[in-house]
Design an enzyme around this catalytic site. Structure first.
Site, PDB file in Angstrom:
ATOM      1  N   HIS A  82       1.141  -1.137   0.206  1.00 15.80           N
ATOM      2  CA  HIS A  82      -0.241   0.207  -0.245  1.00 15.80           C
ATOM      3  C   HIS A  82       0.855   1.508  -0.150  1.00 15.80           C
ATOM      4  CE1 HIS A  82      -3.654   3.169   0.676  1.00 15.80           C
ATOM      5  NE2 HIS A  82      -2.633   2.990   1.504  1.00 15.80           N
ATOM      6  N   ASP A 161     -14.770   3.363   8.057  1.00 10.20           N
ATOM      7  CA  ASP A 161     -12.932   4.059   7.263  1.00 10.20           C
ATOM      8  C   ASP A 161     -14.309   5.392   5.807  1.00 10.20           C
ATOM      9  OD1 ASP A 161     -11.497   5.093   6.883  1.00 10.20           O
ATOM     10  OD2 ASP A 161     -11.331   4.256   5.520  1.00 10.20           O
ATOM     11  N   ARG A 168     -13.343  13.514   7.956  1.00 11.03           N
ATOM     12  CA  ARG A 168     -12.565  13.789   8.365  1.00 11.03           C
ATOM     13  C   ARG A 168     -12.006  14.415   6.871  1.00 11.03           C
ATOM     14  NH1 ARG A 168      -8.478   9.167   8.323  1.00 11.03           N
ATOM     15  NH2 ARG A 168      -7.040  10.046   8.381  1.00 11.03           N
ATOM     16  N   SER A 183      -7.431   4.124   9.792  1.00  8.20           N
ATOM     17  CA  SER A 183      -8.332   4.282   8.317  1.00  8.20           C
ATOM     18  C   SER A 183      -7.037   3.074   7.582  1.00  8.20           C
ATOM     19  CB  SER A 183      -7.137   5.390   7.524  1.00  8.20           C
ATOM     20  OG  SER A 183      -8.337   5.630   6.003  1.00  8.20           O
ATOM     21  N   LYS A 187      -8.682  -1.655   6.331  1.00  2.91           N
ATOM     22  CA  LYS A 187      -9.198  -1.169   4.941  1.00  2.91           C
ATOM     23  C   LYS A 187      -7.868  -2.573   4.359  1.00  2.91           C
ATOM     24  CE  LYS A 187      -8.568   2.453   3.999  1.00  2.91           C
ATOM     25  NZ  LYS A 187      -9.248   4.174   3.150  1.00  2.91           N
TER      26      LYS A 187
HETATM   27  N1  URA Z   1      -5.772   7.501   2.622  1.00  5.02           N
HETATM   28  C1  URA Z   1      -6.890   6.708   3.278  1.00  5.02           C
HETATM   29  O1  URA Z   1      -7.406   5.649   3.229  1.00  5.02           O
HETATM   30  N2  URA Z   1      -6.237   6.679   4.415  1.00  5.02           N
HETATM   31  C2  URA Z   1      -6.262   7.630   5.179  1.00  5.02           C
HETATM   32  O2  URA Z   1      -6.042   8.532   6.473  1.00  5.02           O
HETATM   33  C3  URA Z   1      -4.663   8.782   4.388  1.00  5.02           C
HETATM   34  C4  URA Z   1      -4.698   8.377   3.461  1.00  5.02           C
END
Ligand code: URA
Length: 436
Positions: A82, A161, A168, A183, A187
């Site tokens: 990621h 999220d 956010r 976050s 995932k």
């Molecule tokens: N990417 C995400 O998935 N979440 C965040 O909080 C910041 C970047």
């Protein structure tokens, strides 16, 4: 438990219990806690931070707000990568087939372009016919057969999220290490990988503008991920300049194929090989990064990674013949050239400004509902360190229409800095933190 008491405790610097965090997160998802209280809580967390234990609890609670991907029945090892987001960052498209060619299974769930950063899903969708909407059954089937599959996040995965991230975004609480950790990690853990490699970008083109901030985020991801039972590597890489020679959607698909054909730009290949090598180590396929790098290089030179990429395009509905025919020619007709304003050296090309200009051109978007254009972006002819004479072509810039080029142009020209002295070289891979 009253939400206001939890907000007050965090506002005053207290450490929240798991139940207190659950009251906010679960209360928000169920509709019991209103948005204005969640916003206040997010701001309190933004300023007061969270302990490691609070971050791990928040991640776990978010994970449990939805379902997780079941990869049982398919032979692993499952490892994903990621990136925290950058400009010209097409690493996922190159790395997934490389890792798969070396025996790693890659369940890749990616995101869309947002703000100045690009999105893997938008790049893939510029291939005619390619779908990034896979249900769980097809995702599993394709990973089992081709070694990797590329999909977007489903609604069932971490619904907390989705809601928290949107909130956010409009309450100026995105840039918080514990909130970003929870976050991203919730995932990624939901996706079913046993090990994860994080590319934490650092510099003007990244969320984390300094190496210190990137290091705090990388450490938080590694430590929290480890606490959730995963093997984790955090690699901090530089995002001062765009990665590779091309920025755009189909332009980046094109460059990814160049990479898989063994003709990728050096910076992009360095980052791709380093991250894919760590995936192999995390998977237990190679004993160290040097041995793993050799395997990754061999996956490219043998053509096996390219073959898997093409197979994936076909599997996910893409038209390989049309994609191949579009290489080198699928460009918007609205075009302008960026030329060197003076003789000397390209001292820098500011990734952040290029990314922002890309939003005007149609590469990216300001809101997740905005459309993107497949055939726009930048082709750089000269990059940092190149000697230039006044008037030399530095980049060809494609916009969705003439107005988009006008809007982007001040940022494009500001992004380029030319000076009399060659710039000092700086490392691309800055630091690595491992918990294997
Ligand atoms: N990417 C995400 O998935 N979440 C965040 O909080 C910041 C970047």
């Amino acid at each position: 438990m009253r939400a206001v008491d939890v907000i007050m405790k965090k506002r005053d610097g207290g450490e929240l219990s798991r139940d207190e965090i659950a009251a906010i997160v679960n209360g928000y998802v169920s509709g019991e806690v209103p948005e204005y209280q969640v916003s206040a809580w997010l701001m309190a967390v933004f300023f007061r931070g969270m302990s490691f234990r609070e971050t791990a609890d928040l991640t776990d609670l978010m994970l449990r707000s939805g379902s997780t991907m079941d990869l049982s029945g398919i032979a692993g090892p499952f490892v994903d990568k990621h990136s925290t987001g950058g400009v010209g960052d097409k690493v996922s498209l190159v790395l997934a087939p490389i890792a798969a060619a070396c025996g790693v299974r890659v369940p890749m769930m990616s995101g869309r372009a947002l703000g100045h950063t690009g999105g893997t899903l938008d790049k893939l969708e510029s291939i005619p016919g390619y779908t990034t909407r896979l249900d769980e059954k097809r995702f599993r089937e394709y990973i089992g057969r081709d070694g990797f599959a590329m999909t977007g996040q489903t609604d069932a995965i971490v619904p907390a999220d989705k809601r928290l991230y949107s909130l956010r975004d409009v309450t100026a609480t995105v840039e918080s290490v514990p909130l970003i950790t929870a976050s991203i990690l919730s995932k990624k853990v939901a996706e079913g990988a046993e090990a994860l490699v994080f590319d934490v970008k650092s510099g003007p083109g990244a969320f984390m503008k300094t190496v210190d901030d990137a290091e705090r985020l990388a450490s938080s991801l590694v430590r929290t991920g480890q606490a959730m039972g995963k093997r984790i590597v955090g690699v901090i890489t530089d995002m001062t300049e765009p990665l590779g020679d091309k920025v755009g959607n189909f332009l980046e698909v094109e460059e990814s194929i160049d990479c898989l054909e063994g003709r990728g730009p050096a910076d992009l290949m360095e980052v791709t090989y380093r991250l894919s090598a760590w995936m192999l180590v995390a998977a237990g396929v190679a004993k160290d990064v040097d041995a793993a790098t050799r395997l990754c290089e061999e996956a490219v030179s043998s053509g096996r990674a390219l073959e898997l990429f093409m197979r994936n395009v076909r599997t996910q509905g893409g038209d390989v013949d049309r994609m191949t025919a579009m290489r080198g020619s699928f460009r918007s007709k609205h075009v302008r050239e960026l030329r060197a304003p003076a003789s000397g050296y390209v001292r820098s090309i500011d990734a952040y400004k290029i990314g922002l200009a890309g939003v005007y051109l149609g590469v990216g978007r300001n809101k997740t509902s905005d459309p993107v254009a497949p055939d726009v972006g930048f082709v750089f002819e000269r990059r940092k360190g190149a000697a230039v004479a006044k008037g030399d072509l530095v980049a060809t810039v494609y916009g969705k229409d003439a107005a988009s080029l006008d809007a982007a142009w001040p940022l494009v020209t500001e992004a380029l800095s030319v000076g009399p002295d060659a710039p000092a070289a700086s490392p691309l891979v800055i630091k690595e933190i491992t918990a294997l």
